[in-house]
Design an enzyme around this catalytic site. Structure first.
Site, PDB file in Angstrom:
ATOM      1  N   GLU A  66      -5.024  -8.647  -0.716  1.00  0.00           N
ATOM      2  CA  GLU A  66      -5.829  -8.392   0.495  1.00  0.00           C
ATOM      3  C   GLU A  66      -7.281  -8.272   0.065  1.00  0.00           C
ATOM      4  O   GLU A  66      -7.624  -7.391  -0.735  1.00  0.00           O
ATOM      5  CB  GLU A  66      -5.364  -7.123   1.215  1.00  0.00           C
ATOM      6  CG  GLU A  66      -4.010  -7.297   1.882  1.00  0.00           C
ATOM      7  CD  GLU A  66      -3.598  -6.121   2.761  1.00  0.00           C
ATOM      8  OE1 GLU A  66      -4.488  -5.441   3.305  1.00  0.00           O
ATOM      9  OE2 GLU A  66      -2.382  -5.905   2.893  1.00  0.00           O
ATOM     10  N   GLU A 101       0.846  -1.201   0.000  1.00  0.00           N
ATOM     11  CA  GLU A 101       0.000   0.000   0.000  1.00  0.00           C
ATOM     12  C   GLU A 101       0.882   1.252   0.000  1.00  0.00           C
ATOM     13  O   GLU A 101       0.752   2.135   0.850  1.00  0.00           O
ATOM     14  CB  GLU A 101      -0.984  -0.012   1.182  1.00  0.00           C
ATOM     15  CG  GLU A 101      -1.949  -1.181   1.105  1.00  0.00           C
ATOM     16  CD  GLU A 101      -3.183  -1.087   2.000  1.00  0.00           C
ATOM     17  OE1 GLU A 101      -3.246  -0.206   2.870  1.00  0.00           O
ATOM     18  OE2 GLU A 101      -4.111  -1.917   1.803  1.00  0.00           O
TER      19      GLU A 101
HETATM   20  O1  AHR Z   1      -5.276  -6.194   6.635  1.00  0.00           O
HETATM   21  C1  AHR Z   1      -5.232  -5.057   7.432  1.00  0.00           C
HETATM   22  C2  AHR Z   1      -4.566  -3.870   6.750  1.00  0.00           C
HETATM   23  O2  AHR Z   1      -5.348  -3.470   5.667  1.00  0.00           O
HETATM   24  C3  AHR Z   1      -3.207  -4.114   6.145  1.00  0.00           C
HETATM   25  O3  AHR Z   1      -2.188  -3.982   7.070  1.00  0.00           O
HETATM   26  C4  AHR Z   1      -3.114  -3.045   5.115  1.00  0.00           C
HETATM   27  O4  AHR Z   1      -2.292  -3.417   4.034  1.00  0.00           O
HETATM   28  C5  AHR Z   1      -4.558  -2.790   4.718  1.00  0.00           C
HETATM   29  O5  AHR Z   1      -4.873  -1.462   4.739  1.00  0.00           O
END
Ligand code: AHR
Length: 495
Positions: free
Chosen positions: A299, A175
């Site tokens: 994710e 991110e």
């Molecule tokens: O999964 C939780 C968080 O969500 C992670 O650390 C981040 O990459 C995303 O914003």
């Protein structure tokens, strides 16, 4: 009851469903690693190298293909040298992203890489670009993978590991548009090019480098990154998208108490994944028509308000039948896009967000989401078949969604796997699968169904579990079955 036709072209293979689509994600966040997977070698809980044996067995059962670590946001403040060597001498740090708790670094590179070997899954290491250096990342790769004489290989040996591990997947920055450094895509692409130049292939190990891709619908990020990187720099870009029932980060909605409207809103926001993957793929297609660069949804999952009384920084949430439907829809979408989507990692594996496993002290339970991964595991490394479904819409008040989602694959032995979800809260459906020239002689099937708010807790861990389903009717080249409201089914057909 509704009736629908699922028509399957059993001769037309669309794309390979890489097993990595069924991947997982583990971050130093809340009780995912510590007091979740990792209890330490001296724990009374049975463990292998400090990792709970019951968790290892559960993950082996769903054939976990890949595990991402150490973050998430944590990755960009992780300094790997703090997590090697004698445990008592390891540095303690503040986990600034997740509750400002003490991170004692007792779970580090050796513990993670050994765990992946035990699980027989690919490690996917997320490298620190945000607060680290090119040298630090380059040395990490050398430490893990170099078999010869070098400072990092010697250090690894000194720490008890003679032979290097195999490391395929290496993410560079997490991110980077947000917690990983608030970068612009132009700046990120330049920095990525520099970092990746110094991540070398050692001793026969071949890195599969992954660049940070967009946040949800940030199409400009994909455009810029794809314009500036080619297949020599990167083998994939990532995409992050979470389902938030209300769409409002300050009040996301609860995991087990929700209205019907919030349920359908959750489904609708999950289905948005289809649009995201389609549109990012279109951009990628323009820059990379030969599909040399994959899309990795590293994710995904539901993100709710934390359970009452738990640390808000720990992101602990329950997991209901609604989550099973969400998982089924997402996995069907990834299968259907497996020409571009080469990996996906649900967030997160234990005790965090849409976890497949929850633990409490000695106890462990498998969530409804876990059971979907179990029912879908036959898709791993199979070939996606062309299939068409004439479904119907469902929903409430102001929200309409397609009731059904599906994907169909054929494995190397010629078995066909149909997976479907019915998200309608009140409508059953009779599905007639038309199989072209394929005439099945037998089947096995499993059905997961429950009230949308039903879940497993530590006193009733088997409240939502799949049941063997013996009511598939085979008739020549058709297979018929009924799905109740709020259900997920898997049907495996064999000659
Ligand atoms: O999964 C939780 C968080 O969500 C992670 O650390 C981040 O990459 C995303 O914003």
């Amino acid at each position: 009851m509704k009736s629908v036709i699922l028509s399957i072209d059993t001769d037309k293979r669309k794309s390979h469903i890489r097993r990595e689509i069924y991947g997982h994600f583990s971050e130093h966040l809340g009780r995912c690693i510590y007091n979740g997977m990792y209890v330490g070698e001296n724990s009374e809980i049975e463990n292998i190298g400090g990792v709970r044996k019951d968790v290892i067995e559960a993950l082996k059962n769903i054939r976990i293909p890949v595990l991402r670590w150490p973050g998430g946001c944590f990755a960009d403040e992780y300094h790997w040298k703090d997590g090697i060597g004698e445990k008592s001498a390891r540095k303690k740090m503040i986990n600034t992203n997740w509750g400002h708790v003490v991170e004692d670094n007792s779970f580090g590179t050796h513990e993670f890489m050994d765990l992946c070997e035990e699980l027989d899954c690919e490690p996917y290491v997320a490298g620190n670009m945000g607060s680290g250096t090119v040298q630090e990342l380059s040395e990490w790769v050398e430490y893990m993978t170099f078999d010869g004489v070098s400072p990092m290989a010697e250090l690894r040996r000194k720490n008890g590991r003679e032979k290097p591990w195999k490391l395929k997947y290496l993410g560079i920055g997490n991110e980077s548009w947000g917690c990983g450094g608030s970068m612009r895509p132009e700046y990120y692409a330049d920095e990525y090019r520099r970092y990746q130049s110094f991540c070398k292939n050692f001793s026969g190990n071949e890195l599969f480098k992954v660049a940070c891709g967009p946040n949800a619908d940030d199409y400009n990020w994909t455009e810029v990154v794809m314009s500036n990187l080619n297949e020599w720099h990167t083998k994939a870009i990532s995409l992050h998208y979470y389902t938030i029932p209300t769409g409002d980060w300050s009040h996301k909605g609860a995991a087990t108490e929700f209205s019907d409207r919030e349920y359908y809103s959750t489904i609708s926001k999950t289905l948005y994944m289809e649009e995201l993957v389609t549109k990012h793929s279109e951009i990628m297609d323009r820059h990379d028509p030969d599909h040399k660069i994959g899309l990795i949804v590293d994710e995904w999952g539901c993100w709710y308000d934390v359970e009452e009384g738990t640390n808000p920084g720990f992101l602990y949430q329950q997991n209901a039948m609604r989550d099973a439907v969400v998982a089924a829809i997402n996995l069907n979408i990834f299968n259907e896009h497996s020409d571009r989507v080469i990996m996906a990692n649900i967030a997160q594996v234990v005790n965090v967000l849409q976890a497949v496993i929850l633990t409490e002290g000695e106890r462990m339970l498998l969530t409804p989401t876990y059971h979907v991964f179990d029912m879908y595991k036959g898709h791993q490394d199979s070939e996606l078949l062309c299939s068409e479904l004439a479904g119907f819409d469902t929903g409430c008040e102001d929200i309409g969604v397609p009731a059904l989602s599906k994907s169909v694959s054929v494995d190397k032995d010629g078995n066909i796997l149909i997976t479907m979800s019915n998200c309608s809260l009140d409508e059953s459906v009779k599905v007639t699968a038309e199989l072209g020239g394929f005439v099945p002689a037998k089947y096995t099937a499993r059905l997961l169904t429950a009230e949308a708010r039903a879940y497993n807790d530590f006193d009733n861990a088997e409240n939502v579990v799949p049941a063997e389903f013996n009511s598939v009717v085979l008739n020549g080249s058709t297979a018929e079955f009924e799905m109740p409201p709020c259900s997920v089914i898997s049907v495996r057909l064999s000659k």
